[in-house]
Design a protein around this motif. Structure first.
Motif, PDB file in Angstrom:
ATOM      1  N   UNK A  66      -7.657  -3.131 -22.007  1.00 36.25           N
ATOM      2  CA  UNK A  66      -7.171  -4.477 -22.308  1.00 36.25           C
ATOM      3  C   UNK A  66      -5.661  -4.553 -22.108  1.00 36.25           C
ATOM      4  N   UNK A  67      -5.220  -5.518 -21.331  1.00 32.74           N
ATOM      5  CA  UNK A  67      -3.796  -5.730 -21.064  1.00 32.74           C
ATOM      6  C   UNK A  67      -3.327  -6.948 -21.856  1.00 32.74           C
ATOM      7  N   UNK A  68      -2.305  -6.749 -22.680  1.00 32.64           N
ATOM      8  CA  UNK A  68      -1.772  -7.837 -23.505  1.00 32.64           C
ATOM      9  C   UNK A  68      -0.808  -8.720 -22.710  1.00 32.64           C
ATOM     10  N   UNK A  69      -0.025  -8.101 -21.814  1.00 38.12           N
ATOM     11  CA  UNK A  69       0.940  -8.868 -21.044  1.00 38.12           C
ATOM     12  C   UNK A  69       1.658  -7.989 -20.036  1.00 38.12           C
ATOM     13  N   UNK A  70       2.470  -8.603 -19.218  1.00 41.18           N
ATOM     14  CA  UNK A  70       3.220  -7.887 -18.186  1.00 41.18           C
ATOM     15  C   UNK A  70       4.673  -8.360 -18.211  1.00 41.18           C
ATOM     16  N   UNK A  90       7.284  -3.217 -12.686  1.00 44.24           N
ATOM     17  CA  UNK A  90       6.373  -4.173 -13.310  1.00 44.24           C
ATOM     18  C   UNK A  90       5.508  -3.415 -14.320  1.00 44.24           C
ATOM     19  N   UNK A  91       5.825  -3.561 -15.595  1.00 50.01           N
ATOM     20  CA  UNK A  91       5.173  -2.804 -16.655  1.00 50.01           C
ATOM     21  C   UNK A  91       4.129  -3.655 -17.367  1.00 50.01           C
ATOM     22  N   UNK A  92       3.205  -2.954 -18.029  1.00 53.29           N
ATOM     23  CA  UNK A  92       2.135  -3.628 -18.772  1.00 53.29           C
ATOM     24  C   UNK A  92       2.224  -3.269 -20.256  1.00 53.29           C
ATOM     25  N   UNK A  93       1.869  -4.244 -21.086  1.00 53.56           N
ATOM     26  CA  UNK A  93       1.694  -4.009 -22.512  1.00 53.56           C
ATOM     27  C   UNK A  93       0.196  -3.983 -22.790  1.00 53.56           C
ATOM     28  N   UNK A  94      -0.236  -2.938 -23.449  1.00 54.24           N
ATOM     29  CA  UNK A  94      -1.673  -2.714 -23.650  1.00 54.24           C
ATOM     30  C   UNK A  94      -2.057  -2.960 -25.103  1.00 54.24           C
ATOM     31  N   UNK A 141       0.802  -1.220   0.000  1.00 56.41           N
ATOM     32  CA  UNK A 141       0.000   0.000   0.000  1.00 56.41           C
ATOM     33  C   UNK A 141       0.840   1.277   0.000  1.00 56.41           C
ATOM     34  N   UNK A 142       2.163   1.153  -0.096  1.00 59.33           N
ATOM     35  CA  UNK A 142       3.019   2.339  -0.018  1.00 59.33           C
ATOM     36  C   UNK A 142       3.083   3.016  -1.382  1.00 59.33           C
ATOM     37  N   UNK A 143       2.494   4.211  -1.487  1.00 64.02           N
ATOM     38  CA  UNK A 143       2.425   4.948  -2.746  1.00 64.02           C
ATOM     39  C   UNK A 143       3.138   6.284  -2.562  1.00 64.02           C
ATOM     40  N   UNK A 144       4.196   6.519  -3.337  1.00 69.69           N
ATOM     41  CA  UNK A 144       4.998   7.732  -3.209  1.00 69.69           C
ATOM     42  C   UNK A 144       4.892   8.595  -4.459  1.00 69.69           C
ATOM     43  N   UNK A 145       5.096   9.918  -4.314  1.00 68.03           N
ATOM     44  CA  UNK A 145       4.981  10.806  -5.491  1.00 68.03           C
ATOM     45  C   UNK A 145       6.160  10.696  -6.460  1.00 68.03           C
ATOM     46  N   UNK A 146       7.235   9.994  -6.081  1.00 70.80           N
ATOM     47  CA  UNK A 146       8.388   9.898  -6.965  1.00 70.80           C
ATOM     48  C   UNK A 146       8.057   9.142  -8.258  1.00 70.80           C
ATOM     49  N   UNK A 147       7.211   8.135  -8.120  1.00 67.84           N
ATOM     50  CA  UNK A 147       6.917   7.252  -9.249  1.00 67.84           C
ATOM     51  C   UNK A 147       5.408   7.176  -9.422  1.00 67.84           C
ATOM     52  N   UNK A 148       4.851   8.195 -10.087  1.00 67.56           N
ATOM     53  CA  UNK A 148       3.405   8.318 -10.240  1.00 67.56           C
ATOM     54  C   UNK A 148       2.825   7.068 -10.915  1.00 67.56           C
ATOM     55  N   UNK A 149       1.713   6.586 -10.342  1.00 63.08           N
ATOM     56  CA  UNK A 149       1.025   5.436 -10.898  1.00 63.08           C
ATOM     57  C   UNK A 149       1.535   4.102 -10.396  1.00 63.08           C
ATOM     58  N   UNK A 150       2.578   4.123  -9.528  1.00 64.04           N
ATOM     59  CA  UNK A 150       3.148   2.877  -9.043  1.00 64.04           C
ATOM     60  C   UNK A 150       3.285   2.927  -7.522  1.00 64.04           C
ATOM     61  N   UNK A 156      14.414  -1.425  -5.291  1.00 64.00           N
ATOM     62  CA  UNK A 156      13.011  -1.163  -5.001  1.00 64.00           C
ATOM     63  C   UNK A 156      12.170  -1.763  -6.122  1.00 64.00           C
ATOM     64  N   UNK A 157      11.179  -2.556  -5.742  1.00 66.67           N
ATOM     65  CA  UNK A 157      10.256  -3.146  -6.712  1.00 66.67           C
ATOM     66  C   UNK A 157       8.975  -2.323  -6.739  1.00 66.67           C
ATOM     67  N   UNK A 158       8.553  -1.950  -7.939  1.00 64.52           N
ATOM     68  CA  UNK A 158       7.355  -1.134  -8.108  1.00 64.52           C
ATOM     69  C   UNK A 158       6.318  -1.898  -8.925  1.00 64.52           C
ATOM     70  N   UNK A 159       5.068  -1.794  -8.496  1.00 64.77           N
ATOM     71  CA  UNK A 159       3.954  -2.406  -9.223  1.00 64.77           C
ATOM     72  C   UNK A 159       2.900  -1.322  -9.455  1.00 64.77           C
ATOM     73  N   UNK A 160       2.095  -1.485 -10.506  1.00 61.42           N
ATOM     74  CA  UNK A 160       1.046  -0.481 -10.763  1.00 61.42           C
ATOM     75  C   UNK A 160       0.099  -0.338  -9.573  1.00 61.42           C
TER      76      UNK A 160
END
Length: 400
Positions: free
Chosen positions: A49-53, A73-77, A5-14, A28-32
């Motif tokens: 629609x998410x094609x993959x991660x 952890x990025x997504x392909x849309x 649940x830790x959401x910081x302004x350094x990496x918006x959206x993650x 540091x591991x980041x997830x959406x």
């Protein structure tokens, strides 16, 4: 350590999913962030629609004196318009291995420090820093308005040792470096006129340069309306090398029987090359004594002053009389170096006369060349000339 649940302004959206301190730095591991909507990296459209991660390892700014590595952890849309592509991230360029924050930091310090120092400060590889700086330079140059030059200044500077030169072309009105290329031959400068194009070449009215035949011929071929203006500094420097120095050496050789007089002639080089107003007061008596004791040196010194007057404002007819008078005095004298110089200078009279209509010179480009030398010394030289030329053009974008 894990925290979903830790959401910081350094990496918006993650959000931070994992934090680990290792021997090589902080990982540091980041997830959406839960509920965040992925956007297409091409058109920024929201995609459901998410094609993959997949995971990507990225370098971040140093924190508390330690390197920071991000595992994102990025997504392909699946975009309805663009197809399958990576998601858009505000703080990370597409395919980049460093964050935008770190890239901006590197680009800022590359303006002030050599690449090797920036590598040491950030811990990045030399090629990574160079790639970041190259991208920044390309972006800066692409943002510049399209140049519409009317007057140009052309000159060369030493690129490497061993008589290897590069040519610089400057917009005389905006002081923008338009083009830099290796070499000083006709073939070397031709790409500039090809880049300028036929229409813009027709707009060129005057080009200041030294007595370089390659520059002259290319300007005549590509810029039919342009007048070539020869720079006073280069002509006088050429006169000093080919006339004053040659006569001084000849006179010194004739005084082998009189060693004191010979030493005065040999050591008087810089006094003879200086302009009268620039000779220090304590050196004035030595100059006057030298000129009074040697008629040949007096002749070359007076002829140099007369040659400089040809660049002073006057009417075309006054200039013509002065020009013919100077040539006649040079031809009637007994100094072979002076006669030879006058014969070589005679075909260039149009470029000297053009100075009356176009009071231009290469002085502003000489100042830029000095700054280019400083840039080269700061970097201890450049192995990539194309990159060096990008830095030069970005350093002189012209007046706002």
């Amino acid at each position: 350590m894990q925290d979903n649940n830790l959401d910081l302004p350094f990496w918006e959206g993650f959000s931070i999913w994992n934090f680990d301190r290792r021997s090589d730095g902080i990982w540091i591991s980041l997830v959406p962030t839960v509920g965040s909507i992925a956007r297409c990296s091409n058109c920024a459209r929201a995609c459901s629609q998410i094609h993959g991660r997949y995971w990507r390892t990225v370098r971040e700014m140093t924190m508390v004196g330690e390197p920071v590595w991000l595992q994102v952890h990025l997504r392909r849309v699946r975009c309805p318009d663009c197809g399958t592509c990576a998601e858009h991230i505000d703080w990370l360029e597409r395919h980049a291995r460093v964050t935008r924050r770190l890239a901006q930091f590197v680009g800022l310090w590359c303006e002030k420090l050599p690449v090797a120092h920036v590598c040491e400060m950030t811990g990045l590889h030399w090629e990574t820093v160079r790639r970041i700086e190259r991208a920044k330079l390309a972006t800066q140059l692409a943002a510049l308005p399209i140049a519409e030059p009317v007057r140009l200044v052309m000159d060369e500077f030493a690129l490497f040792k061993g008589h290897r030169y590069a040519t610089v072309v400057l917009d005389a009105d905006t002081r923008q470096v338009l083009w830099v290329g290796e070499g000083r031959s006709r073939e070397a400068v031709r790409p500039f006129f090809e880049w300028l194009g036929v229409e813009r070449c027709r707009q060129i009215e005057a080009v200041a340069m030294d007595m370089n035949s390659a520059f002259d011929l290319e300007v005549q071929q590509h810029c039919p309306r342009a007048r070539v203006v020869y720079d006073l500094f280069h002509v006088i420097a050429k006169y000093g090398r080919e006339v004053i120095d040659r006569v001084r050496v000849d006179e010194a050789n004739q005084l082998k029987h009189d060693k004191p007089a010979r030493q005065k002639v040999k050591r008087g080089r810089w006094l003879l090359l200086r302009n009268p107003e620039n000779v220090p007061e304590d050196q004035q008596p030595k100059l006057e004594e030298l000129l009074a004791a040697n008629q040949a040196l007096m002749t070359t010194y007076v002829m140099k002053a007369s040659l400089k007057e040809l660049w002073q404002p006057r009417t075309a007819w006054q200039w013509r009389r002065s020009w013919k008078s100077w040539l006649r005095m040079a031809a009637q004298g007994t100094l072979e170096p002076l006669q030879r110089f006058a014969r070589r200078l005679h075909p260039y009279w149009r470029g000297i006369l053009a100075r009356l209509r176009w009071p231009m010179h290469t002085g502003q480009l000489e100042g830029i060349n000095n700054r280019i030398k400083v840039m080269k010394r700061m970097a201890y030289g450049y192995r990539d000339s194309e990159f060096f030329f990008l830095k030069i053009k970005a350093a002189f974008p012209g007046n706002p």
